[in-house]
Design a protein around this motif. Structure first.
Motif: not given
Length: 193
Positions: A114-122
């Protein structure tokens, strides 16, 4: 909805699976890009001034303890790492056509759909928590601007007080490791231009 995530034995395959099945591309307008740039410019400046003020404090000490001593002899590398961070932040900002790729947010050993984050940050978050090796990032196809954002986000180091030897050793080791990597990238880039 949260689902189990990382198979510790096959972490590379687990992340590739997440990317292949749950990646989402978001096109940011110029004002959002400006906002991100300003935010990280201020953050890198804040880290720089934190260590600059800490350096002044240590230099005023008559007999700094071991942790302060270790920090002060390595402080210039911290400044160099932050300079490289600013360099790559500027390169990211001036790269055209930034599509921000997002994946589901990874919380501990679960993936939150349900929550998305910038791939690089992850990836950086997982690396800093010792969940993945840094080298795994080389196995992911990144756009140039994603590489630049990876590099400036790696320069977003913690602000420490300097009085705990474990924290200082971590910052010094982290700085040395990534300064070498980013300096090699910078030098390779300079010879190609």
């Amino acid at each position: 909805m949260k689902i189990d995530i990382l198979d510790k034995e096959n972490i590379k395959e687990s992340l590739v699976e997440i990317i292949n099945t749950h990646i989402e591309e978001v096109l940011y307008d110029d004002s959002k890009i400006d906002q991100i740039y300003e935010s990280y410019s201020k953050k890198l400046d804040s880290i720089f001034y934190h260590y600059y003020n800490l350096q002044d404090k240590i230099e005023e000490m008559l007999y700094p303890n071991e942790s302060y001593y270790l920090l002060i002899i390595n402080i210039s590398k911290i400044y160099h790492l932050l300079d490289l961070g600013r360099y790559y932040l500027d390169k990211w900002y001036h790269t055209k056509g930034k599509v921000i790729r997002k994946i589901p947010k990874i919380d501990s050993e679960k993936i939150n759909l349900n929550k998305k984050e910038y791939v690089i940050k992850e990836f950086i978050k997982l690396f800093k928590k010792n969940k993945i090796p840094y080298e795994l990032i080389y196995n992911i196809d990144l756009y140039d601007y994603e590489k630049y954002s990876l590099y400036f986000l790696l320069c977003d180091i913690d602000k420490i007080k300097g009085n705990k030897i474990e924290e200082v050793k971590y910052i010094v080791n982290y700085t040395n490791f990534f300064y070498k990597i980013l300096l090699q990238e910078y030098e390779q880039e300079s010879t190609n231009n």
